[in-house]
Design a protein around this motif. Structure first.
Motif, PDB file in Angstrom:
ATOM      1  N   ALA A   1      60.752 -30.487  15.661  1.00  0.00           N
ATOM      2  CA  ALA A   1      59.517 -29.712  16.359  1.00  0.00           C
ATOM      3  C   ALA A   1      59.576 -30.011  17.826  1.00  0.00           C
ATOM      4  N   VAL A   2      58.841 -29.256  18.620  1.00  0.00           N
ATOM      5  CA  VAL A   2      58.898 -29.752  20.057  1.00  0.00           C
ATOM      6  C   VAL A   2      57.432 -29.873  20.362  1.00  0.00           C
ATOM      7  N   ASP A   3      57.301 -30.977  21.143  1.00  0.00           N
ATOM      8  CA  ASP A   3      56.070 -31.346  21.657  1.00  0.00           C
ATOM      9  C   ASP A   3      55.922 -30.746  23.160  1.00  0.00           C
ATOM     10  N   LEU A   4      54.858 -29.852  23.306  1.00  0.00           N
ATOM     11  CA  LEU A   4      54.729 -29.255  24.662  1.00  0.00           C
ATOM     12  C   LEU A   4      53.326 -29.877  25.486  1.00  0.00           C
ATOM     13  N   SER A   5      52.904 -31.058  24.969  1.00  0.00           N
ATOM     14  CA  SER A   5      51.669 -31.336  25.458  1.00  0.00           C
ATOM     15  C   SER A   5      51.878 -31.992  27.072  1.00  0.00           C
ATOM     16  N   GLU A   6      53.131 -32.474  27.191  1.00  0.00           N
ATOM     17  CA  GLU A   6      53.387 -32.713  28.469  1.00  0.00           C
ATOM     18  C   GLU A   6      53.478 -31.516  29.634  1.00  0.00           C
ATOM     19  N   VAL A   7      53.850 -30.534  28.861  1.00  0.00           N
ATOM     20  CA  VAL A   7      54.031 -29.318  29.773  1.00  0.00           C
ATOM     21  C   VAL A   7      52.594 -28.711  30.060  1.00  0.00           C
ATOM     22  N   GLU A   8      52.034 -28.872  29.051  1.00  0.00           N
ATOM     23  CA  GLU A   8      50.490 -28.495  29.385  1.00  0.00           C
ATOM     24  C   GLU A   8      49.803 -29.280  30.384  1.00  0.00           C
ATOM     25  N   LYS A   9      49.873 -30.640  30.368  1.00  0.00           N
ATOM     26  CA  LYS A   9      49.388 -31.252  31.243  1.00  0.00           C
ATOM     27  C   LYS A   9      49.956 -31.007  32.705  1.00  0.00           C
ATOM     28  N   SER A  10      51.203 -30.613  32.766  1.00  0.00           N
ATOM     29  CA  SER A  10      51.780 -30.091  34.314  1.00  0.00           C
ATOM     30  C   SER A  10      51.394 -28.855  34.616  1.00  0.00           C
ATOM     31  N   ILE A  11      51.068 -27.982  33.657  1.00  0.00           N
ATOM     32  CA  ILE A  11      50.344 -26.840  33.971  1.00  0.00           C
ATOM     33  C   ILE A  11      48.949 -26.911  34.553  1.00  0.00           C
ATOM     34  N   ASP A  12      48.236 -28.022  33.930  1.00  0.00           N
ATOM     35  CA  ASP A  12      46.811 -28.428  34.320  1.00  0.00           C
ATOM     36  C   ASP A  12      47.045 -28.781  35.861  1.00  0.00           C
TER      37      ASP A  12
ATOM     38  N   GLY B   1      64.089 -19.320  27.869  1.00  0.00           N
ATOM     39  CA  GLY B   1      64.994 -20.458  27.451  1.00  0.00           C
ATOM     40  C   GLY B   1      64.407 -21.155  26.281  1.00  0.00           C
ATOM     41  N   LEU B   2      63.117 -21.499  26.702  1.00  0.00           N
ATOM     42  CA  LEU B   2      62.132 -22.314  25.739  1.00  0.00           C
ATOM     43  C   LEU B   2      62.019 -21.428  24.275  1.00  0.00           C
TER      44      LEU B   2
ATOM     45  N   VAL C   1      63.144 -21.932  20.353  1.00  0.00           N
ATOM     46  CA  VAL C   1      62.214 -22.312  19.412  1.00  0.00           C
ATOM     47  C   VAL C   1      62.617 -21.213  18.186  1.00  0.00           C
ATOM     48  N   GLU C   2      62.860 -20.242  18.662  1.00  0.00           N
ATOM     49  CA  GLU C   2      62.840 -19.198  17.558  1.00  0.00           C
ATOM     50  C   GLU C   2      64.254 -19.411  16.777  1.00  0.00           C
ATOM     51  N   LYS C   3      64.953 -20.217  17.328  1.00  0.00           N
ATOM     52  CA  LYS C   3      66.557 -20.587  16.789  1.00  0.00           C
ATOM     53  C   LYS C   3      66.415 -21.892  16.023  1.00  0.00           C
ATOM     54  N   GLN C   4      65.207 -22.670  16.222  1.00  0.00           N
ATOM     55  CA  GLN C   4      64.777 -23.876  15.612  1.00  0.00           C
ATOM     56  C   GLN C   4      66.053 -24.720  16.318  1.00  0.00           C
ATOM     57  N   ASP C   5      66.408 -24.521  17.586  1.00  0.00           N
ATOM     58  CA  ASP C   5      67.296 -25.480  17.968  1.00  0.00           C
ATOM     59  C   ASP C   5      66.430 -26.647  18.961  1.00  0.00           C
ATOM     60  N   TRP C   6      66.127 -27.652  18.179  1.00  0.00           N
ATOM     61  CA  TRP C   6      65.122 -28.405  18.627  1.00  0.00           C
ATOM     62  C   TRP C   6      65.528 -29.368  20.080  1.00  0.00           C
TER      63      TRP C   6
ATOM     64  N   GLN D   1      64.752 -27.530  27.248  1.00  0.00           N
ATOM     65  CA  GLN D   1      64.072 -26.196  28.174  1.00  0.00           C
ATOM     66  C   GLN D   1      62.727 -26.905  28.510  1.00  0.00           C
ATOM     67  N   ALA D   2      61.912 -27.570  27.523  1.00  0.00           N
ATOM     68  CA  ALA D   2      60.442 -27.945  27.726  1.00  0.00           C
ATOM     69  C   ALA D   2      60.720 -28.896  29.122  1.00  0.00           C
ATOM     70  N   ASP D   3      61.393 -29.715  29.243  1.00  0.00           N
ATOM     71  CA  ASP D   3      61.580 -30.652  30.295  1.00  0.00           C
ATOM     72  C   ASP D   3      61.788 -30.062  31.885  1.00  0.00           C
ATOM     73  N   VAL D   4      62.989 -28.873  31.288  1.00  0.00           N
ATOM     74  CA  VAL D   4      63.132 -27.989  32.694  1.00  0.00           C
ATOM     75  C   VAL D   4      61.778 -27.452  33.353  1.00  0.00           C
ATOM     76  N   LEU D   5      61.049 -27.087  32.363  1.00  0.00           N
ATOM     77  CA  LEU D   5      59.771 -26.280  32.671  1.00  0.00           C
ATOM     78  C   LEU D   5      58.645 -27.126  33.279  1.00  0.00           C
ATOM     79  N   GLU D   6      58.578 -28.286  32.525  1.00  0.00           N
ATOM     80  CA  GLU D   6      57.647 -29.490  33.031  1.00  0.00           C
ATOM     81  C   GLU D   6      57.944 -29.940  34.521  1.00  0.00           C
ATOM     82  N   HIS D   7      59.326 -30.211  34.705  1.00  0.00           N
ATOM     83  CA  HIS D   7      60.049 -30.507  35.877  1.00  0.00           C
ATOM     84  C   HIS D   7      59.386 -29.505  37.002  1.00  0.00           C
TER      85      HIS D   7
END
Ligand code: ZN
Length: 736
Positions: free
Chosen positions: A614-625, A696-697, A701-706, A712-718
């Motif tokens: 799985a991929v946890d996007l809660s940090e991404v969400e925090k950075s969006i906030d 990228g993310l 996810v669609e390929k289930q390449d976690w 990619q989530a880290d890139v987004l968050e950064h």
């Protein structure tokens, strides 16, 4: 609004509108009150210039003869545009030459040899009332970047030519290896290049693609010359370049094809197709389809022709021979500008492609006509002493239809300069095929685009923003498969469509350079796309008979550009951007259980979520906030600063440089996995050209390449955190 007035009543009515606008308009995003007052004066002067008669005259110049990319006529039109721009008062007018891998047809033959003989016409019959359709200069059927070759083989019907269609054929024991596949143009639109790549991957020897009357012909309504839909003989040409991998010249991926540039061998070019392909009218497809044996095609595969479609087997055999002239040839991009008075090194870039498949009535000459009136009006302002504060750069692209080539090469050539200077790119491809406005924008520019449409009137007399709203609501009601709506049915908060795929000249700006883009167009019933019938006659009878929408497009394009060019502080709204990104993330979560969002309960988190699945996007969400909070504060600080009216030039320059940097920060130098040319982490396109958010993310996810999804989530968050910090820094500067 002017579009409604006849020329005799224009001056008086115009005065009335003027004062109405002046009284009612309190402010414009990005402007101090004093600047806004001046801007309204400028805009009113600007709007008085374009006229339906001139739009029509220019449209006739461009639709007089076929003008495909690299053709003699298209090159003459480049000269014509350059000369006109000089007359109109544009500066630094220059024609750039790019030596690119071009594509031209030599000959094509298609004959059914069993069970009966049929020689395909591969041409469009003239329409008696439309003289242009009788021109001997009209090409036959061809697809750009098809390879040359010859094959005699069975023909199989493969529906839309998507991967799942071949899966179904396999279930029926039908292989297409070494055979000719017959596919149809599909609705919703799926780029034919993706169909070609799919056929190539399946091992087919060739692909024929035809226009089924269900998609754009008599099943939709009356056909040309009695209505706007495609007649029996219309052929949808087009390129099959794999530009979803990398656009532009296939032999110079990522750098400009200036004369003498390094080139990779064509065999190594990932965007160069390795399959023969040819488009057909339904007139030519019908004999093949109705002779087919094999199992009956499923219901969804049935089309508008009056017989049952079959999958095919060994019964129908065809002989296909295609000779192409693919090789290096020059393409020409015309560039002109009006230098800015205050910030000459900040650019508002505008463009339209010039090349057409045949006459290009809608695509692109409606846009080209609107552009010529735009430059005329901008030149007029300059002559009256109203130079824009920032520099306006206008380009006429070549070879858009062949893999977005002209704009890509130009963008690659000037990428470094554009990264420093470009405020936005405004693309107009098809200016009008009907009355329904469709506006695209990166989310930060959606509010300013909506605001701009409030200052204009639709030919029906309504404010353009109301007409736009009606279109969006109707599409929503009809559940239209518009790019406005995501698969989860979530609608944008804004009127502007912020889901931006590929398929036109904005691509290099957004995806390679990180320039905020806008795309403007009026749409309607249009069944003659890329055919010889997309011409002056069609436009004058169906698309825009009074050239009112052409005129309105010029006005909208100009006002949008002028606001971006004259604003004190660039009108980007990053709070709006943040909420749009949050929506993209929520949609990804809604579509996939393995995407963990911050709202998930601990149960949900624990439930069958083995580590690494799985991929946890809660940090991404925090950075969006965080980014949103910073965006809101900055919006408030900027609007206070603007209403105070006290802005010095140095602060303005520093702030604007910072504001421009935000979009650049969405670029990941490595690109999206597998497609390094596409560097934007929020916007991308599927192989079909369809929009693809968080590319990228989402693909990981669609390929289930976690592991890749996590990266990619880290890139987004950064990027989000970096931009939040940038906005906080800008906020402090505004407060000082
Ligand atoms: Zn076009």
């Amino acid at each position: 609004m002017i579009a409604l007035l006849t020329s005799t009543m224009k001056p008086l009515a115009f005065l009335i509108t003027l004062s109405f606008a002046t009284i009612c308009r309190a402010q414009i995003l990005g402007f101090t009150p004093a600047s806004a007052t001046r801007e309204i004066e400028i805009e009113n002067k600007f709007q008085a210039v374009p006229s339906p008669d001139e739009e029509r005259r220019q449209h006739r110049v461009f639709t007089q003869e076929p003008h495909t990319a690299g053709s003699k006529r298209n090159n003459e039109l480049a000269q014509y545009i350059a000369a006109e721009w000089k007359k109109q008062g544009l500066e630094d007018v220059v024609i750039h030459r790019y030596d690119v891998y071009g594509t031209n047809p030599k000959s094509a033959v298609l004959e059914m040899i069993a069970p009966t003989h049929y020689q395909a016409l591969l041409r469009e019959n003239p329409i008696p009332v439309d003289d242009d359709s009788k021109s001997p200069a009209i090409s036959g059927a061809w697809l750009g970047m098809s390879i040359s070759g010859e094959v005699t083989a069975p023909v199989i019907y493969a529906h839309s030519g998507n991967p799942e269609d071949y899966d179904l054929l396999r279930k029926h024991g039908i292989s297409v290896k070494g055979k000719i596949v017959l596919v149809r143009y599909s609705n919703p639109y799926s780029y034919r290049g993706f169909k070609a790549l799919t056929a190539q991957r399946e091992g087919a020897a060739a692909m024929l693609v035809y226009s089924d009357p269900q998609e754009d012909g008599y099943k939709k309504g009356k056909v040309d010359p009695d209505g706007p839909w495609g007649p029996e003989y219309h052929i949808q040409r087009g390129a099959i370049t794999y530009d979803f991998m990398v656009p532009g010249d296939p032999q110079t991926p990522g750098w400009a094809s200036v004369p003498g540039a390094r080139r990779i061998p064509i065999e190594e070019a990932v965007s160069a197709p390795k399959i023969m392909a040819l488009p057909l009218s339904w007139h030519d497809a019908q004999p093949l389809l109705e002779s087919m044996d094999g199992p009956a095609a499923p219901k969804e595969w049935q089309g508008g022709l009056a017989f049952e479609y079959h999958l095919g087997g060994e019964r129908v055999k065809a002989h296909l021979k295609i000779e192409m002239d693919n090789g290096i040839q020059p393409y020409y991009v015309v560039e002109g500008r009006i230098r800015g008075s205050a910030f000459p090194d900040e650019w508002v870039v505008m463009g339209n492609h010039r090349d057409a498949w045949v006459f290009g009535g809608v695509d692109p000459s409606s846009g080209t006509a609107s552009m010529m009136e735009l430059t005329c009006a901008l030149g007029e302002l300059k002559k009256q002493g109203m130079r824009p504060r920032r520099t306006l750069v206008v380009c006429s692209w070549d070879g858009e239809e062949i893999g977005l080539t002209g704009s890509t090469e130009w963008g690659e050539q000037f990428a470094d300069e554009l990264r420093h200077k470009a405020v936005a790119y405004i693309n107009v491809d098809e200016a009008t095929s009907g009355p329904n406005f469709h506006g695209q924008a990166v989310a930060s520019l959606a509010p300013m685009l909506e605001e701009t449409t409030r200052s204009l009137r639709d030919p029906s007399g309504k404010p353009l923003c109301d007409a736009w709203k009606a279109v969006v609501e109707r599409e929503k009601r009809e559940g239209a498969q518009s790019s406005q709506f995501s698969s989860s049915g979530v609608v944008n908060e804004t009127l502007a469509d912020t889901r931006i795929g590929s398929g036109s000249d904005h691509t290099v700006f957004l995806n390679f350079i990180g320039v905020p883009v806008l795309g403007l167009g009026f749409e309607g019933d249009y069944g003659v796309y890329h055919s010889a019938y997309d011409d002056f006659y069609w436009m004058n009878h169906f698309g825009d008979p009074g050239y009112k929408y052409h005129t309105l497009m010029t006005q909208l394009w100009g006002l949008t550009a002028l606001r971006l060019a004259n604003a004190d502080l660039l009108p980007y709204d990053f709070a709006a951007y943040a909420s749009n990104i949050r929506q993209f993330v929520a949609e990804l979560g809604a579509g996939n259980k393995s995407v963990i969002l911050s709202g998930a309960s601990s149960n949900e988190r624990a439930e069958s979520k083995a580590p690494g699945s799985a991929v946890d996007l809660s940090e991404v969400e925090k950075s969006i906030d965080e980014f949103e909070a910073a965006g809101k504060k900055l919006n408030d600080a900027i609007s206070r600063k603007l209403s105070s009216g006290s802005l010095d030039q140095r602060l303005t320059a520093t702030l604007n440089q910072g504001l421009m940097q935000v979009e650049r920060n969405w670029l990941n130098h490595d690109g999206i996995p597998g497609r390094p040319w596409f560097k934007h982490i929020l916007y991308g396109a599927r192989y079909t050209y369809a929009h693809l958010e968080l590319p990228g993310l989402t693909e990981a996810v669609e390929k289930q390449d976690w592991p890749t999804a996590k990266q990619q989530a880290d890139v987004l968050e950064h990027a989000l955190r970096k931009n939040a910090e940038l906005l906080r820094d800008l906020n402090q500067r505004v407060q000082q």
